[in-house]
Design an enzyme around this catalytic site. Structure first.
Site, mmCIF file in Angstrom:
data_model
loop_
_atom_site.group_PDB
_atom_site.id
_atom_site.type_symbol
_atom_site.label_atom_id
_atom_site.label_comp_id
_atom_site.label_asym_id
_atom_site.label_seq_id
_atom_site.Cartn_x
_atom_site.Cartn_y
_atom_site.Cartn_z
ATOM 1 N N SER A 208 0.806 -1.218 0.000
ATOM 2 C CA SER A 208 0.000 0.000 0.000
ATOM 3 C C SER A 208 0.842 1.271 0.000
ATOM 4 C CB SER A 208 -0.975 0.003 1.180
ATOM 5 O OG SER A 208 -0.299 -0.258 2.390
ATOM 6 N N HIS A 265 1.889 4.994 4.196
ATOM 7 C CA HIS A 265 1.062 5.544 3.117
ATOM 8 C C HIS A 265 1.479 6.979 2.801
ATOM 9 C CE1 HIS A 265 -2.375 2.592 4.376
ATOM 10 N NE2 HIS A 265 -1.307 1.975 3.889
#
Length: 288
Positions: A208, A265
């Protein structure tokens, strides 16, 4: 089978309409700028002949024509053609699936320890982490990158690999396989260090952080040097950024759904915006 250069055209030729036509017909392709020329690459010679014939008829990719042409069976790419056109994307995903199998989707903590950012030892129900300096001093430099291969559960794996297939293919088609590899490793490094600096020694993983890097790269690059490959569907950027903000509220930890590596992230996204800025500026200068 290596890629085939279907056409070589001067830089000043506007291929945007024709590229839209190829996308409408689902013809796998990649456009690269080489030595003052635009080179349109396809995975097979049969497709190259088709593309040249199509360009002779519709060099500007008439929008009306693009909407009316059917998706002919012989132009729709097979799975094998898609894999050949996106070899680096497929290679990263293959490594991810192998890691998922070896670690039993994160359940086998013994094998996970070989890919984690810092080494650790298990003692009963507790995990004791080493310091990063000790890990690197022992020559285990691969750990700076390999957390991106760790996934915890089938849903985690499915979502991340699907998005990497979508975004990775775009970058590989526009900037080539080696650029995708460099960006993937760079975003992994940025995401992993950001998470480590934020949370300290801990167990985290997944693609991610890399995905947010790819997203940021496409977003900023497209803003500076518009191109069809990086034109994301409406709402995708908003959805991904909204998801990032929701995760940062801590709601999933509160509901005991598991910890989210939010710093990874953010680190990946910032790194992607930076590479998109550099790449977009360079592409814009080449066009002018």
């Amino acid at each position: 089978m290596s890629a085939i250069a279907a056409m070589r055209l001067p830089e000043q030729v506007d291929l945007s309409g024709f590229i839209e036509l190829l996308q409408r017909l689902q013809v796998p392709h990649r456009v690269a700028e080489e030595a003052g020329e635009q080179v349109l690459w396809v995975p097979e010679e049969s497709l190259a002949e088709h593309v040249r014939a199509l360009y002779a008829r519709y060099p500007h990719g008439d929008a009306t024509v693009a909407q009316s042409l059917p998706l002919a069976a012989n132009t729709a790419p097979s799975v094998a053609q898609q894999l050949r056109a996106s070899r680096m994307t497929a290679a990263v995903l293959l490594l991810t699936f192998i890691a998922a199998a070896i670690t039993v989707l994160g359940d086998n903590l013994t094998t996970v320890s070989g890919l984690s950012f810092v080494d650790y030892r298990l003692q009963g129900d507790y995990i004791y982490f080493s310091d990063l300096s000790d890990t690197l001093a022992s020559g285990q430099w691969w750990r700076l990158l390999t957390p991106m291969l760790i996934h915890f559960g089938i849903l985690h794996l499915a979502m991340n690999t699907l998005w990497f297939w979508e975004l990775g293919r775009r970058i590989e088609a526009r900037q080539g396989p080696w650029t995708l590899l460099v960006l993937t490793l760079l975003f992994s490094l940025a995401a992993n260090f950001a998470q480590y600096l934020h949370a300290g020694p801990s167990l985290f993983g997944g693609l991610s952080g890399v995905l947010y890097g790819l997203l940021g790269h496409c977003w900023i690059f497209q803003r500076l040097a518009p191109n069809n490959a990086y034109r994301l569907p409406p709402g995708v950027l908003v959805m991904m950024l909204a998801w990032l903000l929701i995760c940062m509220t801590g709601i999933f930890e509160l509901l005991q759904f598991g910890a989210i590596a939010n710093a990874a992230h953010v680190g990946g996204l910032l790194a992607g915006c930076l590479t998109g800025l550099v790449g977009g500026v360079l592409a814009r200068q080449q066009r002018s």
